[in-house]
Design an enzyme around this catalytic site. Structure first.
Site, PDB file in Angstrom:
ATOM      1  N   ASP A  16      -4.209  19.176  59.107  1.00  0.00           N
ATOM      2  CA  ASP A  16      -2.726  19.610  59.766  1.00  0.00           C
ATOM      3  C   ASP A  16      -2.470  18.598  60.651  1.00  0.00           C
ATOM      4  OD1 ASP A  16      -0.666  20.236  61.255  1.00  0.00           O
ATOM      5  OD2 ASP A  16      -1.198  22.610  61.358  1.00  0.00           O
ATOM      6  N   ILE A  17      -1.737  17.688  60.159  1.00  0.00           N
ATOM      7  CA  ILE A  17      -1.467  16.383  61.150  1.00  0.00           C
ATOM      8  C   ILE A  17      -0.932  16.869  62.579  1.00  0.00           C
ATOM      9  CG2 ILE A  17       1.144  16.029  60.939  1.00  0.00           C
ATOM     10  CD1 ILE A  17       0.281  13.123  60.203  1.00  0.00           C
ATOM     11  N   GLY A  38       8.659  21.581  56.490  1.00  0.00           N
ATOM     12  CA  GLY A  38       7.467  20.860  56.097  1.00  0.00           C
ATOM     13  C   GLY A  38       6.989  20.185  57.288  1.00  0.00           C
ATOM     14  N   VAL A  39       6.361  18.790  57.158  1.00  0.00           N
ATOM     15  CA  VAL A  39       5.914  18.337  58.015  1.00  0.00           C
ATOM     16  C   VAL A  39       6.444  18.259  59.466  1.00  0.00           C
ATOM     17  CG1 VAL A  39       5.995  16.057  57.594  1.00  0.00           C
ATOM     18  CG2 VAL A  39       3.964  16.750  58.667  1.00  0.00           C
ATOM     19  N   ASP A  40       7.719  17.994  59.359  1.00  0.00           N
ATOM     20  CA  ASP A  40       8.929  17.754  60.400  1.00  0.00           C
ATOM     21  C   ASP A  40       9.005  18.963  61.211  1.00  0.00           C
ATOM     22  OD1 ASP A  40      10.782  16.508  62.021  1.00  0.00           O
ATOM     23  OD2 ASP A  40      12.188  16.515  60.185  1.00  0.00           O
ATOM     24  N   SER A 123       7.696  11.893  51.670  1.00  0.00           N
ATOM     25  CA  SER A 123       8.515  12.067  50.502  1.00  0.00           C
ATOM     26  C   SER A 123       7.995  12.735  49.426  1.00  0.00           C
ATOM     27  CB  SER A 123       8.951  10.649  49.936  1.00  0.00           C
ATOM     28  OG  SER A 123       9.954  10.122  50.716  1.00  0.00           O
ATOM     29  N   THR A 124       6.664  13.298  49.492  1.00  0.00           N
ATOM     30  CA  THR A 124       6.197  14.150  48.392  1.00  0.00           C
ATOM     31  C   THR A 124       6.230  15.414  48.470  1.00  0.00           C
ATOM     32  OG1 THR A 124       3.865  14.241  49.098  1.00  0.00           O
ATOM     33  CG2 THR A 124       4.448  12.255  47.974  1.00  0.00           C
ATOM     34  N   GLY A 125       7.037  16.078  49.526  1.00  0.00           N
ATOM     35  CA  GLY A 125       7.164  17.584  49.575  1.00  0.00           C
ATOM     36  C   GLY A 125       8.602  17.754  49.231  1.00  0.00           C
TER      37      GLY A 125
HETATM   38  P1  ADP Z   1       9.503  14.889  52.534  1.00  0.00           P
HETATM   39  O1  ADP Z   1      10.785  15.698  53.121  1.00  0.00           O
HETATM   40  O2  ADP Z   1       9.286  13.448  53.252  1.00  0.00           O
HETATM   41  O3  ADP Z   1       8.951  15.123  51.385  1.00  0.00           O
HETATM   42  P2  ADP Z   1       7.885  17.160  53.475  1.00  0.00           P
HETATM   43  O4  ADP Z   1       7.401  17.459  55.002  1.00  0.00           O
HETATM   44  O5  ADP Z   1       8.804  18.292  52.864  1.00  0.00           O
HETATM   45  O6  ADP Z   1       8.479  15.834  53.664  1.00  0.00           O
HETATM   46  O7  ADP Z   1       6.353  16.923  52.735  1.00  0.00           O
HETATM   47  C1  ADP Z   1       5.723  15.977  52.888  1.00  0.00           C
HETATM   48  C2  ADP Z   1       4.167  16.112  52.679  1.00  0.00           C
HETATM   49  O8  ADP Z   1       3.607  16.687  53.900  1.00  0.00           O
HETATM   50  C3  ADP Z   1       4.067  17.202  51.675  1.00  0.00           C
HETATM   51  O9  ADP Z   1       2.912  16.742  50.935  1.00  0.00           O
HETATM   52  C4  ADP Z   1       3.453  18.493  52.460  1.00  0.00           C
HETATM   53  O10 ADP Z   1       2.525  19.349  51.714  1.00  0.00           O
HETATM   54  C5  ADP Z   1       2.861  17.926  53.821  1.00  0.00           C
HETATM   55  N1  ADP Z   1       2.903  18.770  54.942  1.00  0.00           N
HETATM   56  C6  ADP Z   1       3.498  19.716  55.279  1.00  0.00           C
HETATM   57  N2  ADP Z   1       3.125  20.239  56.522  1.00  0.00           N
HETATM   58  C7  ADP Z   1       2.027  19.303  57.117  1.00  0.00           C
HETATM   59  C8  ADP Z   1       1.359  19.259  58.132  1.00  0.00           C
HETATM   60  N3  ADP Z   1       1.415  20.110  59.090  1.00  0.00           N
HETATM   61  N4  ADP Z   1       0.351  18.565  58.143  1.00  0.00           N
HETATM   62  C9  ADP Z   1       0.229  17.394  57.289  1.00  0.00           C
HETATM   63  N5  ADP Z   1       1.043  17.277  56.098  1.00  0.00           N
HETATM   64  C10 ADP Z   1       1.802  18.300  55.997  1.00  0.00           C
END
Ligand code: ADP
Length: 179
Positions: A16-17, A38-40, A123-125
Site C-alpha cells: 500500500d503506497i 483508488g490510490v488517490d 492509469s491501470t485502475g
Molecule cells: P487510475 O485512475 O490512474 O487508473 P487507480 O487508483 O484507479 O488510478 O488505480 C491505479 C492503480 O493503483 C491500480 O492498480 C490500483 O489497484 C492501485 N492502488 C489502489 N490503491 C492503492 C494503494 N493504496 N497503494 C498502491 N496502489 C494502489
C-alpha cells in the site's frame, strides 16, 4: 525484484503506497486534483486535509503533467500528483501521455532534490490502461530517465497493489533487462 541502474536502485514490491517512507510518493490523480477513488482516495484519507487544501490552491493538472504538494500526515514529505490518460483504444496518445506522467513526476522530483520516490501503477485502475502495456511504458520511461539524467534519486520503487500486478511488472522488467 530489484535492479541497480547507475546509482539508482529500482525495486518492484507489493504493498500500500500510503505506508511508504520514501521522500515522495506519486499519486494517480485526476485533472481537477479533486480526490477520488483508488490510490488517490487512499492517499488523501491517510495524508489528511493539508494535501487537498494545497491541491485546491493549485487548481488542476493537465493529463501527462505533474504537481507537488506536502505529504501531510504521511511518512513521505511530498506527494507528487500526476494525471495519467484514460485508456480508450490506444489511438488517443495514451502511450505518450502515460510516459509523460512518469517523466514529469521524475523531473519534478529531481528539481526538489528528492532522493527516494514510490510510484503506483498509473492509469491501470479506473482509467483502464491494460497493465501489460502500461508496465512496459512505466518501466521503460523511468529506466530511460535514470540512464540519461544526472539525478539525486537513489531509490525508486513501484508499489503494486496485488500479487497479479506485481507479477506483470516483474515479467516486464525481466524482458526489458534481457534486451
Ligand atoms: P487510475 O485512475 O490512474 O487508473 P487507480 O487508483 O484507479 O488510478 O488505480 C491505479 C492503480 O493503483 C491500480 O492498480 C490500483 O489497484 C492501485 N492502488 C489502489 N490503491 C492503492 C494503494 N493504496 N497503494 C498502491 N496502489 C494502489
Amino acid at each position: 525484484m530489484e535492479i541497480k541502474i547507475n546509482s539508482t536502485t529500482l525495486s518492484l514490491i507489493k504493498g500500500d503506497i500510503t505506508n511508504e517512507d520514501t521522500d515522495a510518493i506519486v499519486n494517480a490523480a485526476n485533472s481537477r486534483l479533486a480526490g477520488g477513488g483508488g490510490v488517490d482516495g487512499a492517499i488523501h484519507r491517510a495524508g489528511g486535509p493539508k494535501i487537498i487544501d494545497e491541491c485546491r490552491k493549485i487548481g488542476g493538472c493537465p493529463t501527462g503533467s505533474a504537481v507537488i504538494t506536502t505529504g501531510g500526515n504521511l511518512k513521505a514529505k511530498y506527494v507528487i500528483h500526476t494525471v495519467g490518460p484514460v485508456y480508450r483504444d490506444g489511438k488517443n496518445r495514451e502511450a505518450e501521455l502515460l510516459s509523460s506522467a512518469y517523466r514529469k513526476s521524475l523531473e519534478l522530483a529531481a528539481s526538489k532534490e528528492i532522493k527516494s520516490i514510490a510510484f503506483p501503477s498509473i492509469s491501470t485502475g479506473a482509467y483502464g490502461y491494460p497493465i501489460n502495456e502500461a508496465s512496459e511504458i512505466a518501466l521503460n520511461t523511468v529506466i530511460e530517465f535514470i540512464k540519461t539524467t544526472v539525478v539525486p534519486l537513489q531509490i525508486m520503487r513501484f508499489v503494486l497493489f496485488s500479487d497479479k500486478d506485481l507479477k506483470v511488472y516483474e515479467e516486464t522488467l525481466r524482458s526489458i533487462i534481457k534486451k
